[in-house]
Write an enzyme that holds these catalytic residues in place. Structure first.
Site, short mmCIF file in Angstrom:
data_model
loop_
_atom_site.label_atom_id
_atom_site.label_comp_id
_atom_site.label_asym_id
_atom_site.label_seq_id
_atom_site.Cartn_x
_atom_site.Cartn_y
_atom_site.Cartn_z
N ASP A 1 0.92 -1.19 -0.02
CA ASP A 1 -0.13 -0.26 -0.07
C ASP A 1 1.03 1.36 0.02
OD1 ASP A 1 -3.09 0.76 0.53
OD2 ASP A 1 -1.76 2.08 1.87
N ASP B 1 0.09 4.47 1.15
CA ASP B 1 0.02 5.21 2.31
C ASP B 1 -0.32 4.68 3.73
OD1 ASP B 1 -2.64 4.56 1.86
OD2 ASP B 1 -3.39 6.63 1.32
N ASP C 1 -14.05 -38.27 7.60
CA ASP C 1 -13.78 -37.20 8.30
C ASP C 1 -12.86 -37.56 9.53
OD1 ASP C 1 -13.60 -34.40 9.07
OD2 ASP C 1 -15.20 -34.56 10.59
N GLU D 1 -11.69 -14.17 19.60
CA GLU D 1 -12.87 -13.22 19.26
C GLU D 1 -13.32 -12.38 20.52
OE1 GLU D 1 -17.11 -14.31 17.99
OE2 GLU D 1 -15.96 -14.37 16.26
N TYR E 1 -4.72 -36.40 14.60
CA TYR E 1 -5.74 -35.90 13.94
C TYR E 1 -6.81 -37.18 13.72
CZ TYR E 1 -8.25 -32.00 11.58
OH TYR E 1 -9.57 -31.23 11.16
N HIS F 1 -14.41 -33.07 12.91
CA HIS F 1 -15.26 -31.87 12.91
C HIS F 1 -16.57 -31.87 13.59
CE1 HIS F 1 -12.32 -31.28 9.53
NE2 HIS F 1 -12.25 -29.93 10.25
N THR G 1 -19.76 -17.02 6.42
CA THR G 1 -20.97 -17.84 5.74
C THR G 1 -21.85 -16.94 5.26
OG1 THR G 1 -21.84 -18.48 7.93
CG2 THR G 1 -20.51 -20.21 7.02
N GLU H 1 -19.27 -17.71 11.49
CA GLU H 1 -20.53 -17.00 11.17
C GLU H 1 -20.24 -15.78 10.12
OE1 GLU H 1 -18.99 -14.49 14.40
OE2 GLU H 1 -18.98 -16.64 13.89
N ASP I 1 -19.25 -14.18 20.06
CA ASP I 1 -20.30 -15.14 19.99
C ASP I 1 -19.65 -16.46 20.15
OD1 ASP I 1 -19.95 -16.11 17.18
OD2 ASP I 1 -20.44 -13.95 16.93
N HIS J 1 -8.50 -20.07 15.27
CA HIS J 1 -8.68 -21.44 15.20
C HIS J 1 -7.33 -22.24 14.33
CE1 HIS J 1 -11.14 -25.19 14.21
NE2 HIS J 1 -10.07 -25.24 13.21
N GLU J 2 -7.07 -21.57 13.21
CA GLU J 2 -5.89 -22.17 12.32
C GLU J 2 -4.57 -21.89 13.10
OE1 GLU J 2 -6.65 -24.17 10.59
OE2 GLU J 2 -8.82 -23.62 9.66
N GLU K 1 -9.53 -30.44 16.91
CA GLU K 1 -10.54 -29.47 16.44
C GLU K 1 -11.06 -28.59 17.63
OE1 GLU K 1 -11.53 -28.14 13.54
OE2 GLU K 1 -10.04 -29.23 12.59
N ASP L 1 -12.47 -15.57 14.25
CA ASP L 1 -12.27 -16.77 14.91
C ASP L 1 -11.68 -17.65 14.14
OD1 ASP L 1 -14.20 -16.88 13.24
OD2 ASP L 1 -16.03 -17.86 14.36
N HIS M 1 -4.20 -24.60 15.95
CA HIS M 1 -3.64 -25.88 15.57
C HIS M 1 -2.21 -25.83 15.50
CE1 HIS M 1 -7.29 -27.88 14.41
NE2 HIS M 1 -7.62 -27.01 13.44
#
Length: 810
Positions: A150, A152, A321, A271, A251, A326, A289, A286, A281, A236-237, A260, A232, A240
């Protein structure tokens, strides 16, 4: 030298490779010959620019200007060795405070760096080893990723959804701050490593992931997900990574669900930390999505068809899975929600609960200590409960409200009993008997409200560990006692009489990787044992070889090994061999692709089990029982000689007896015997010899006599007359042959000389010498003298002759 300089730089694109940059330089310097291409200059430079050490080198100096990743430096390359002597950066960066319009969290303050007055990058050097965010430009190559820039430091562009990168950068900075300021952890690995985020991965890519070293975020397809850089999800990542460098939970299945869940837990905690408790929350993802409903709901997992009770409704039971990581994460997610917020109700087990919440701060401290201190790679939900309770005791003391809430929250999700305000001592072990020492027992401490422990294993040994393992080294039945001390909560003890039995009459219990099993019956488990998944990266072997067995039968009672790709078992597998080694014939490789091996019966007295697992995904493994058919017959003697006619007298005998052989006795017919199983014998004189082999076991014996089996035709020995000398002196010995070797011993002697005679050293006592005549082998030529025979033919493929060689040839 320039090649070396570019190797040390390691950039993917250089300024001279871009015509626009080259044209800009020509115009700026008003020189049509100007170029960024480095021109070498021979100079003298001190190693590391330390002129005090007087280590001066003749160097080539290059000005290397890289476009991606951007850098510019003088590289000093040793003109003789190619070594990098010094790198002098020409681009000086500085920390800059900017503002960013994020996609999901509004306008936020961010920290960047500045390489020029009008050039800023999403690189923050103020947190640990740095927080850096890169643009994959909808590709899949990390090496081709470039900086977001960027002019500025007011990051407002939304072109190509580039403001999603601001979410990733701001979220990573807040994740670092949360772990550092709240949990005293320096980056995901507790070593200050750089937190790297790669945004715009692929086209319409609906995923975000931690790959073991960096975070990667897709842009989504717009209908399932928008760019997956929500706060969030970023937390989360990165968590891990925290788990990988803490408990390193596998896992897969329950351990994977816990993995997880910890990421969901700290994604929510981060968050709340960054946005404030009022703005956080319990919905995961959320923001990314389009429907706003997220991918999981920690407050009510059932809304997303995830379980809120261990083994209850929506519990995932298949291997898909990775065993439902999950889905089954919902159990610990709901535990954490109740621990924070409190709540009452009835779970799927019809157990009623009423919990007073602790708030995010204490609940997160308990969860973090559990993950960082108590859990291991194969931990299950029961381990998560005991670890969390112990973490609460460590942090807040026994019988504290925090311990009560932690225990009751686990009870609410169907793991363990409700809290009792006293100390209760309790323990168990998956295995309580073995057929022979030494044998190691792993004890699980299920005590409540205790912080210190004293174990008495009944064999004179004790321990103060919370979850000890103990090796019993003698036969016997052993009482085990546990004293659990909860301080102000009180003390309790429990003793289990004859709890551990080490007895030859017990069925043997083994894990693949244990030593050879010699019992006639037992149970063998995968390396994870009866209560846990097997681990990654295993290559272990155990042989079952019962004493005096004729055959071994192996029956698989349960079997769950990661399926391979296609029809093969190329990832995790069990392979069974018909014999005592992995070189014996294989019954095959088995995994969930092939199904259980069922029942396997050996052709001899041994079976060998090989267990292999690759770098990722584990399952429950297997348990199998073995039994043997005892050999109740005496052995049948049989043998063969390497040759039956010999001129040197050296014969190798091979014992081919059938059945179990405990002892052997050979009679070679020349007055010599042996008890070796496969002996080598040297006959000293010519003649025909009968050979007898006697074999025996507990059931009887057998003898095999082969009459006149060996024929020895040793050539005549050279004739050497005895010689004498009066007093001390040398003696000349002469043999009636020309090619003679002279030795100082009849067997394994030292070669003294070669020739028809030998002059001894000065002798004053009677001394024996031995002469050996050498007979050259006769050269035999076979076949026609030339090729003038037959009608001739042409062969287009390879031809060969096969010979049987009964002796070693040179």
């Amino acid at each position: 030298a320039l090649t070396k300089a570019l190797d040390y730089c390691g950039a993917s694109i250089y300024m001279w490779q871009l015509s626009s940059e080259e044209n800009w330089l020509k115009e700026r310097e008003n020189n049509p010959m100007a170029s960024f291409y480095p021109e070498g200059e021979l100079v003298i430079m001190a190693k590391d620019a330390n002129f005090n050490n007087k280590d001066m080198r003749l160097c080539w100096k290059f000005d290397v200007y890289a476009h991606e990743p951007m850098s510019r430096a003088f590289y000093y390359i040793d003109a003789h060795t190619g070594e990098l002597i010094f790198k002098n950066d020409r681009i000086c960066t500085g920390v800059a405070n900017g503002t960013a319009q994020t996609m999901y969290s509004g306008t936020r303050a961010i920290t960047t760096d500045s390489t020029a007055v009008n050039n800023f990058r999403l690189r923050d050097a103020t947190r640990g080893g740095g927080v850096e965010t890169y643009d994959m430009n909808n590709g899949t190559s990390y090496g081709s990723a470039v900086d977001f820039t960027d002019t500025d430091n007011n990051w407002t562009t939304t072109t190509n959804d580039d403001h999603a990168a601001n979410d990733a950068h701001w979220g990573a900075a807040n994740t670092y701050d949360y772990y550092f300021n709240v949990l005293s952890r320096n980056s995901y690995d507790e070593a200050g490593s750089t937190i790297e985020s790669y945004v715009h991965r692929g086209v319409d890519y609906n995923n975000a992931f931690w790959n073991g070293s960096v975070m990667t975020y897709g842009d989504g397809d717009g209908s399932t997900f928008t760019p997956l850089t929500a706060l969030d999800v970023v937390g989360h990542e990165i968590t891990h990574g925290v788990t990988e460098f803490s408990s390193n939970l596998i896992y897969s299945y329950e351990s994977g669900a816990l993995n997880e869940s910890f990421s969901d837990i700290f994604g929510a905690a981060i968050e709340f930390y960054a946005l404030g408790v009022a703005n956080g929350d319990w919905i995961v993802g959320e923001d990314m999505t389009p429907s706003g409903t997220g991918i999981r709901n920690m407050m009510d997992p059932n809304i997303k068809s995830d379980p809120d009770t261990y083994l209850g409704a929506f519990w995932h039971t298949s291997s898909s899975d990775n065993g439902g990581v999950h889905t089954n994460s919902g159990v610990q997610n709901y535990w954490f929600y109740l621990l924070v917020e409190g709540g009452s109700g009835t779970n799927d087990n019809n157990d009623t609960f009423n919990i007073t919440g602790l708030g995010v701060g204490p609940a997160a401290q308990i969860a973090y200590r559990n993950n960082n201190v108590y859990l291991t790679s194969s931990s299950q939900y029961a381990d998560a409960r005991s670890g969390a309770i112990q973490a609460a005791i460590d942090l807040y003391g026994p019988c504290s409200p925090e311990v009560e809430a932690t225990t009751n929250a686990w009870y609410a999700v169907g793991v363990g009993n409700a809290y009792v305000p006293t100390v209760v001592a309790d323990f168990e072990s998956d295995i309580t008997s073995a057929c022979s020492p030494p044998y190691t027992i792993n004890f699980s401490n299920n005590s409540s409200n205790a912080g210190t422990f004293v174990w008495d294993f009944g064999d004179g040994n004790t321990s103060t560990l919370s979850q000890p393992s103990h090796t019993y080294t003698t036969f016997g039945n052993f009482d085990v006692k546990l004293i659990s001390d909860g301080g102000v909560c009180g003390t309790d003890s429990i003793e289990k009489v004859a709890y551990i039995s080490i007895d030859s009459l017990n069925p043997c219990i083994a894990l693949v990787g244990d030593p050879v099993q010699t019992g006639c019956s037992g149970v063998v488990y995968d390396p994870g044992g009866p209560g846990a998944n097997y681990d990654d990266n295993l290559n272990l072997v155990t042989t079952i070889s019962p004493l005096n067995a004729a055959t071994v039968t192996l029956t698989f009672n349960s079997f769950d090994i990661e399926p391979g790709s296609g029809s093969s078992c190329n990832w995790d597998y069990v392979e069974i061999f018909d014999g005592p080694t992995t070189s014996d014939p294989s019954f095959g490789r088995f995994c969930n692709t092939t199904g259980s091996p069922g029942t396997i019966i050996s052709t001899g007295p041994s079976l060998t089990i090989l267990f292999y697992s690759d770098v990722a995904v584990t399952h429950a493994g297997f348990d199998a029982t073995w039994s043997c058919t005892l050999n109740n017959a005496p052995p049948v003697s049989d043998f063969v000689a390497s040759v039956t006619q010999s001129c040197d007298g050296v014969i190798e005998f091979t014992n081919n007896s059938v059945g179990i052989v405990d002892s052997v006795h050979w009679d070679f017919g020349d007055g010599y015997t042996s008890t070796d199983y496969n002996p080598t014998h040297t006959y000293q004189t010519s003649g025909d010899y009968s050979v007898e082999l006697f074999v025996e076991n507990v059931n009887g014996s057998n003898t095999n006599l082969k009459s006149n089996y060996i024929s020895i035709s040793r050539p005549p020995a050279p004739i050497v007359p005895d010689m004498s000398n009066c007093g001390q002196g040398a003696v000349t010995l002469s043999a009636g042959a020309s090619t003679v070797n002279w030795y100082d011993a009849i067997v394994d002697g030292n070669l003294l000389s070669t020739g028809s005679s030998y002059v001894t050293p000065l002798l004053n006592t009677t001394t024996n010498y031995y002469a050996e005549e050498m007979y050259p082998a006769t050269i035999n030529t076979v076949g026609p003298l030339d090729n003038s025979f037959g009608g001739g033919a042409y062969f287009s493929n390879n031809q060969s002759l096969i010979f049987n060689s009964y002796k070693q040839s040179t």
